[in-house]
Design an enzyme around this catalytic site. Structure first.
Site, PDB file in Angstrom:
ATOM      1  CB  CYS A 152     -35.077  19.930 -28.376  1.00 21.32           C
ATOM      2  SG  CYS A 152     -36.789  19.573 -28.788  1.00 21.32           S
ATOM      3  N   GLY A 153     -36.361  23.121 -28.734  1.00 19.95           N
ATOM      4  CA  GLY A 153     -37.340  24.064 -28.201  1.00 19.95           C
ATOM      5  C   GLY A 153     -38.472  23.372 -27.463  1.00 19.95           C
TER       6      GLY A 153
END
Length: 119
Positions: free
Chosen positions: A12-13
């Site tokens: 997840c960024g």
């Protein structure tokens, strides 16, 4: 300072960015990769309590089996929702950060600044 913990998904960024922001503050947090090591029911309940939300408030809909499981139905009890999160840890909101200054779902990433000391 007390231990800082991030419930982290490396894919997840936002989670990666929040982890970087914590480290920019000179803090090396305990990193819990919750997809590999799902939090216990007690931990999940404790996170919800610490944030002043319900167990339902920990649920993530996007990119999860939320809709397929019909979790928008209010019939599900907290105990049942905890069971679903144990079985499908991807349902947990991310990233969740715990510091001595509070516990937050850090989405958007800038929320983490509320619980980190000033630079």
């Amino acid at each position: 300072m007390s231990t800082t913990t991030i419930f982290h998904n490396p894919n997840c960024g936002t989670s990666r960015n929040v982890l970087a922001m914590i480290r920019e503050h000179g803090i090396e947090p305990e990193v819990v990769q919750y997809l590999k090591t799902p939090p216990t029911r007690e931990t999940l309940q404790g996170l919800a309590t610490a944030m002043g939300t319900t167990v339902r408030g920990l649920l993530r809909q996007k990119g999860t089996p939320y809709d397929e499981l019909g979790l928008d139905d209010p019939k599900w009890t907290d105990a049942q929702l905890l069971d679903f999160m144990q079985e499908h840890p991807i349902l947990l909101q991310r990233p969740i950060v715990v510091t001595s200054m509070g516990t937050r779902i850090c989405r958007p990433k800038e929320v983490v600044n509320e619980i980190l000391p000033p630079l």
